[in-house]
Design a protein around this motif. Structure first.
Motif, mmCIF file in Angstrom:
data_model
loop_
_atom_site.group_PDB
_atom_site.id
_atom_site.type_symbol
_atom_site.label_atom_id
_atom_site.label_comp_id
_atom_site.label_asym_id
_atom_site.label_seq_id
_atom_site.Cartn_x
_atom_site.Cartn_y
_atom_site.Cartn_z
ATOM 1 N N THR A 26 102.830 67.265 79.807
ATOM 2 C CA THR A 26 102.540 68.699 79.792
ATOM 3 C C THR A 26 101.736 69.036 81.038
ATOM 4 O OG1 THR A 26 100.446 68.396 78.608
ATOM 5 C CG2 THR A 26 102.421 68.751 77.251
ATOM 6 N N ALA A 27 101.650 70.314 81.333
ATOM 7 C CA ALA A 27 100.841 70.747 82.478
ATOM 8 C C ALA A 27 99.382 70.357 82.269
ATOM 9 C CB ALA A 27 100.982 72.253 82.677
ATOM 10 N N ALA A 28 98.882 70.531 81.035
ATOM 11 C CA ALA A 28 97.488 70.176 80.749
ATOM 12 C C ALA A 28 97.267 68.676 80.910
ATOM 13 C CB ALA A 28 97.115 70.615 79.337
ATOM 14 N N GLY A 29 98.206 67.888 80.407
ATOM 15 C CA GLY A 29 98.085 66.442 80.535
ATOM 16 C C GLY A 29 98.108 65.998 81.981
ATOM 17 N N ASN A 30 99.019 66.556 82.756
ATOM 18 C CA ASN A 30 99.100 66.198 84.175
ATOM 19 C C ASN A 30 97.848 66.622 84.936
ATOM 20 O OD1 ASN A 30 101.631 65.097 83.776
ATOM 21 N ND2 ASN A 30 102.699 66.985 84.316
ATOM 22 N N LEU A 80 94.804 64.111 84.083
ATOM 23 C CA LEU A 80 94.832 62.700 84.470
ATOM 24 C C LEU A 80 93.893 62.346 85.618
ATOM 25 C CD1 LEU A 80 98.571 61.687 83.991
ATOM 26 C CD2 LEU A 80 96.595 60.994 82.646
ATOM 27 N N PRO A 81 93.896 63.077 86.730
ATOM 28 C CA PRO A 81 92.973 62.703 87.819
ATOM 29 C C PRO A 81 91.497 62.775 87.412
ATOM 30 C CG PRO A 81 94.615 64.281 88.602
ATOM 31 C CD PRO A 81 94.773 64.183 87.122
ATOM 32 N N VAL A 82 91.169 63.742 86.583
ATOM 33 C CA VAL A 82 89.774 63.887 86.135
ATOM 34 C C VAL A 82 89.409 62.738 85.202
ATOM 35 C CG1 VAL A 82 88.174 65.382 84.873
ATOM 36 C CG2 VAL A 82 89.864 66.394 86.405
ATOM 37 N N LEU A 83 90.314 62.413 84.282
ATOM 38 C CA LEU A 83 90.051 61.325 83.347
ATOM 39 C C LEU A 83 89.947 59.981 84.058
ATOM 40 C CD1 LEU A 83 92.397 62.376 80.412
ATOM 41 C CD2 LEU A 83 89.921 62.700 80.619
ATOM 42 N N ARG A 84 90.763 59.791 85.080
ATOM 43 C CA ARG A 84 90.700 58.530 85.840
ATOM 44 C C ARG A 84 89.353 58.368 86.544
ATOM 45 N NH1 ARG A 84 96.782 59.171 87.401
ATOM 46 N NH2 ARG A 84 97.695 57.769 85.879
ATOM 47 N N LYS A 85 88.680 59.486 86.826
ATOM 48 C CA LYS A 85 87.353 59.430 87.444
ATOM 49 C C LYS A 85 86.254 59.227 86.397
ATOM 50 C CE LYS A 85 88.497 62.521 91.264
ATOM 51 N NZ LYS A 85 88.263 63.850 91.839
ATOM 52 N N SER A 123 94.565 79.075 68.043
ATOM 53 C CA SER A 123 94.265 78.991 69.472
ATOM 54 C C SER A 123 92.923 78.312 69.660
ATOM 55 C CB SER A 123 94.222 80.388 70.095
ATOM 56 O OG SER A 123 95.479 80.997 69.983
ATOM 57 N N TYR A 124 92.834 77.452 70.679
ATOM 58 C CA TYR A 124 91.658 76.627 70.868
ATOM 59 C C TYR A 124 91.333 76.451 72.342
ATOM 60 C CZ TYR A 124 93.687 75.414 66.397
ATOM 61 O OH TYR A 124 94.261 75.491 65.169
ATOM 62 N N ILE A 125 90.070 76.142 72.601
ATOM 63 C CA ILE A 125 89.673 75.689 73.921
ATOM 64 C C ILE A 125 89.902 74.187 73.934
ATOM 65 C CG2 ILE A 125 87.749 75.355 75.506
ATOM 66 C CD1 ILE A 125 86.595 77.989 74.516
ATOM 67 N N GLU A 126 90.665 73.714 74.891
ATOM 68 C CA GLU A 126 91.015 72.297 74.947
ATOM 69 C C GLU A 126 90.160 71.595 75.991
ATOM 70 O OE1 GLU A 126 94.921 69.442 75.599
ATOM 71 O OE2 GLU A 126 95.142 71.599 75.766
ATOM 72 N N ALA A 127 89.663 70.440 75.614
ATOM 73 C CA ALA A 127 88.852 69.634 76.524
ATOM 74 C C ALA A 127 89.271 68.182 76.409
ATOM 75 C CB ALA A 127 87.374 69.788 76.190
ATOM 76 N N ARG A 128 89.099 67.467 77.489
ATOM 77 C CA ARG A 128 89.419 66.036 77.515
ATOM 78 C C ARG A 128 88.312 65.313 78.262
ATOM 79 N NH1 ARG A 128 95.917 65.759 78.087
ATOM 80 N NH2 ARG A 128 96.338 67.477 76.683
ATOM 81 N N ALA A 129 88.041 64.072 77.849
ATOM 82 C CA ALA A 129 87.003 63.290 78.523
ATOM 83 C C ALA A 129 87.399 61.823 78.528
ATOM 84 C CB ALA A 129 85.664 63.456 77.805
#
Length: 181
Positions: free
Chosen positions: A146-150, A153-158, A174-180
């Motif tokens: 997905t666009a969000a997944g792509n 990735l660079p942020v998660l790799r850091k 509807s939600y605010i999506e965050a990844r870490a």
């Protein structure tokens, strides 16, 4: 005709009406500006809160054990329960969180779902009590790109956290999506 001349030719009632319209209109503009600023600040505060939540949740994952989860048949294993336990506890104590899951980046760059707290009956019960439903993603399945997944990735790799700009919407809301990482 100049404005002072025009205003001096008005009756007192019309002059009062003109001033009322000017004052009321100006007040509406100022209130609109202040309201929109408050909305912007509230959204910024919410995004900071979400970033802190996702970072806290990520810190609970035992990465050594997480990396040992590589096969779908491990879904019922002790390792799975040990790794997901702290996330379930965290999710139960933060009912504003709708979804809480982990992924691993496969060699081909796609994300593979590893843990999802909705597999725990207590989470599903809590979500139902709040009038929410969830889809349960399949353990160890590749997440479609997905666009969000792509973007993440660079942020998660850091090893950082990312709060996505776009609001995530699915059939449940509807939600605010965050990844870490």
């Amino acid at each position: 005709m100049t404005l002072p001349k025009y205003l001096s030719g008005l009756s007192p009632r019309r002059l009062a009406l003109v001033f009322f319209v000017i004052i009321f209109g100006g007040s509406c503009l100022v209130m609109s500006y202040l309201y929109l600023g408050a909305v912007r600040h509230r959204e910024d505060d919410t995004r900071i809160y979400v970033r802190e939540l996702v970072s806290a949740a990520a810190s609970l994952v035992d990465m050594d054990l997480h990396e040992q989860l590589v096969r779908p048949d491990q879904r019922e294993s002790d390792i799975y329960r040990r790794v997901i336990g702290p996330l379930v506890k965290f999710h139960l104590s933060h009912p504003s969180v709708q979804y809480l899951w982990t992924t691993r980046v496969a060699e081909d760059g796609r994300q593979v779902l590893v843990l999802e707290t909705a597999t725990d009956d207590r989470i599903r019960t809590q979500q139902t009590e709040y009038g929410r439903t969830q889809d349960i993603l399949s353990f160890m399945e590749t997440d479609p790109p997905t666009a969000a997944g792509n973007k993440s990735l660079p942020v998660l790799r850091k090893g950082a956290a990312l709060v996505l700009d776009d609001i995530y919407t699915d059939s449940h809301g509807s939600y605010i999506e965050a990844r870490a990482a």
